[in-house]
Motif scaffolding. Structure first.
Motif, short mmCIF file in Angstrom:
data_model
loop_
_atom_site.label_atom_id
_atom_site.label_comp_id
_atom_site.label_asym_id
_atom_site.label_seq_id
_atom_site.Cartn_x
_atom_site.Cartn_y
_atom_site.Cartn_z
N LEU A 14 0.82 -1.20 0.00
CA LEU A 14 0.00 0.00 0.00
C LEU A 14 0.86 1.26 0.00
N CYS A 15 1.95 1.21 0.78
CA CYS A 15 2.85 2.38 0.81
C CYS A 15 3.43 2.64 -0.58
N LEU A 16 3.87 1.56 -1.26
CA LEU A 16 4.44 1.74 -2.59
C LEU A 16 3.41 2.27 -3.57
N ILE A 17 2.17 1.76 -3.46
CA ILE A 17 1.11 2.25 -4.34
C ILE A 17 0.85 3.72 -4.08
N GLY A 18 0.79 4.08 -2.79
CA GLY A 18 0.53 5.48 -2.44
C GLY A 18 1.62 6.39 -2.95
N CYS A 19 2.88 5.97 -2.78
CA CYS A 19 3.98 6.81 -3.24
C CYS A 19 3.99 6.93 -4.76
N ALA A 20 3.61 5.84 -5.44
CA ALA A 20 3.64 5.87 -6.90
C ALA A 20 2.62 6.85 -7.47
N GLN A 21 1.54 7.11 -6.72
CA GLN A 21 0.49 7.97 -7.23
C GLN A 21 0.64 9.42 -6.76
N GLN A 22 1.74 9.77 -6.12
CA GLN A 22 1.96 11.13 -5.64
C GLN A 22 3.31 11.65 -6.15
N PRO A 23 3.37 12.05 -7.41
CA PRO A 23 4.64 12.56 -7.95
C PRO A 23 5.06 13.85 -7.26
N ALA A 24 6.37 14.08 -7.23
CA ALA A 24 6.89 15.28 -6.58
C ALA A 24 6.49 16.52 -7.38
N TYR A 25 6.24 17.60 -6.65
CA TYR A 25 5.82 18.84 -7.30
C TYR A 25 6.98 19.50 -8.02
N ARG A 26 6.70 19.98 -9.20
CA ARG A 26 7.67 20.75 -9.97
C ARG A 26 7.05 22.10 -10.31
N PRO A 27 7.75 23.18 -10.02
CA PRO A 27 7.20 24.51 -10.37
C PRO A 27 6.92 24.59 -11.86
N PRO A 28 5.84 25.25 -12.24
CA PRO A 28 5.51 25.36 -13.67
C PRO A 28 6.59 26.12 -14.42
N SER A 29 6.88 25.65 -15.61
CA SER A 29 7.90 26.29 -16.45
C SER A 29 7.22 27.23 -17.43
N VAL A 30 7.84 28.38 -17.64
CA VAL A 30 7.33 29.39 -18.55
C VAL A 30 8.48 29.83 -19.45
N ALA A 31 8.24 29.83 -20.75
CA ALA A 31 9.27 30.29 -21.70
C ALA A 31 9.24 31.81 -21.77
N MET A 32 10.28 32.44 -21.25
CA MET A 32 10.38 33.89 -21.25
C MET A 32 11.37 34.35 -22.32
#
Length: 502
Positions: A32-50
């Protein structure tokens, strides 16, 4: 002998079965822990092309810019309003930053967000409680228990009961739901902190803009008043010529009409000035009436240089509203992870320890102690789509926050480019209008002399007066527009928020 061997075999099977059960339980929880971790990807700040550079940055670096002015601008970028070199404006902005109620509201929201982040952090730690009690009970002899107990020798229907206890509970964050909630609360707090800086930037810009509006109106009142005086002199001259039979009555009517029309401009300007002064008092958090005394009279401040010191990519961290928008995305992403964790079981550990006795003297004896230890695993089994709906709702809110962030970035970039062009074009317009006003002032003087000598008609003299007033009004407005464009530029570039935050 066979009996002992049989008992030993049964004991071995039970031990083996217990070990298997423990192994399966641990494997289940780990899975269950592995399933839970697999479904919660780490947050990445949104990228914007400036873009690599501001497209219109060079528009303000023409004949009006100077290295010395640029150095001053960068040296005091954190307090950009001082670049206008106007002590009255500086005092107004500083007072507003200390007393404005919108800033007070933003600070109150920050306190709420910080409290929320503290609560989210505390939710990951054990909760320890304590209690004490003292009770006196008298048993009825009419119910079944009372009738039975009364037959026991030594039964006392009055009972005193004393107790002390302590308990602890702790939810083990197996699937990261509590961690995600804490991340969301921290993102909310960071966004609220940026909101305070954003409120300060907005208030400073509004005070500066309103002050510039007031100075522009004062200058226009002065221009109208000067024209009234000029037309009054011309009216007297026409009256003198009329009394001598040199001028016609039509000329007197024309001058009187222009004089009345110019006088009608002043009340409207005075009403507009009063509205601006009251707005300044509101921004400074005080009752109307003080701004008129505080600002007095004066000219429109000269627009300072607006020279960006960095590439457009730094705008993402230079503007507090963009930081707040990015933190809103982070909070929405964390709440999505929290909703995903909600579909898995929650493990809670609990322990109780205390003493209970009918006599205070024996309350702390070994025989009065009591306690318990427990573990509980709870989770949704048949939620009929509630958990999935919660997850999808949070994902939708995350996508909304992401779209709002990209929209805010595009709007911010456009505001910067617009402010550069507005500043440059307003300066050019003011320069041309100043030259026009100077030429028209000479033309008006020549027309007045020619009219007095009878060389030109009154219409030509009045036309020169009207054109001069339009040029002077236009010059003041263009100068104020340039100063307001500089304010907009400082605001669009973030107003030195990282400098002040540091």
């Amino acid at each position: 002998m066979k009996t002992r061997i049989g008992l030993q075999l049964i004991s071995d099977k039970l031990v083996h079965r217990g070990a298997c059960v423990r192994t399966l339980a641990c494997s289940f929880v780990l899975g269950l822990c592995l399933i839970g971790c697999a479904q919660q990807p780490a947050y990445r700040p949104p990228s914007v092309a400036m873009p690599p550079a501001y497209r219109n940055a060079g528009a303000t670096a023409g004949a009006h810019a100077s290295p010395a002015a640029a150095g001053v601008q960068h040296a005091v970028h954190g307090r950009w309003w001082t670049t206008f070199d106007d002590p009255v404006l500086e005092n107004l902005v500083e007072t507003a930053l200390a007393a404005n109620l919108d800033i007070a509201v933003a600070r109150a929201r920050l306190r709420q967000a910080l409290a929320g982040s503290s609560a989210a952090a505390a939710a990951r730690l054990p909760l320890v409680t304590a209690d004490g009690s003292a009770a006196l009970r008298r048993q009825s002899l009419e119910d079944q228990f009372g009738r039975f107990a009364s037959t026991i020798p030594g039964f006392d229907r009055t009972i005193a009961l004393y107790g002390l206890g302590a308990g602890a509970s702790w939810e083990i964050d197996l699937f990261g739901g509590l961690r995600a909630g804490q991340r969301a609360a921290l993102a909310d707090a960071a966004g609220a902190e940026a909101g305070v800086s954003g409120a300060r930037l907005t208030v400073a810009a509004e005070v500066a803009t309103t002050y510039l509006d007031a100075r522009e109106i004062q200058a226009r009142i002065d221009i109208a008043t000067a024209r009234i005086a000029t037309l009054a002199d011309l009216d007297r001259l026409v009256g003198l010529r009329l009394s001598r039979g040199i001028a016609a009555g039509l000329e007197a009517d024309q001058v009187a009409a222009d004089l009345a029309a110019t006088r009608a401009i002043v009340p409207a300007l005075e009403a507009a000035l009063e509205a601006k002064l009251n707005r300044i008092d509101l921004l400074l958090g005080r009752m109307p009436g003080e701004a008129a005394i505080a600002i007095g009279t004066g000219a429109v401040p000269r627009a300072p240089e607006l020279l960006p010191a960095a590439i457009p990519a730094t705008l993402l961290t230079a503007r507090p509203d963009l930081v707040a928008a990015e933190r809103a995305v982070a909070a929405a992403d964390a709440r999505t992870a929290q909703a995903i964790a909600g579909q898995f079981p929650r493990l809670t550990l609990a322990a109780l320890f205390g003493v209970l006795s009918t006599d205070v003297a024996s309350l702390f004896g070994a025989t009065a102690t009591q306690g318990s230890v427990s573990a509980g695993l709870t989770g949704p089994v048949f939620a009929f789509g509630r958990v999935r709906a919660d997850i999808e709702g949070n994902r939708g809110r995350r996508d909304e926050a992401l779209a709002q962030y990209h929209l805010a970035v595009l709007r911010a970039a456009g505001e910067v480019e617009t402010s550069f062009v507005a500043l440059a074009r307003s300066r050019d317009r003011a320069s041309h209008l100043q030259a026009s006003a100077a030429a028209l002032a000479r033309a008006r003087a020549a027309a007045r002399r020619a009219y007095a000598a009878g060389a030109v008609s009154l219409i030509e003299a009045l036309d020169a007066e009207r054109r001069l007033q339009l040029a002077q009004d236009g010059t003041v407005t263009a100068q104020a527009d340039a100063a307001r464009a500089a304010v907009s530029g400082f605001r669009a570039l973030g107003g030195g928020w990282p400098d002040r935050a540091g």
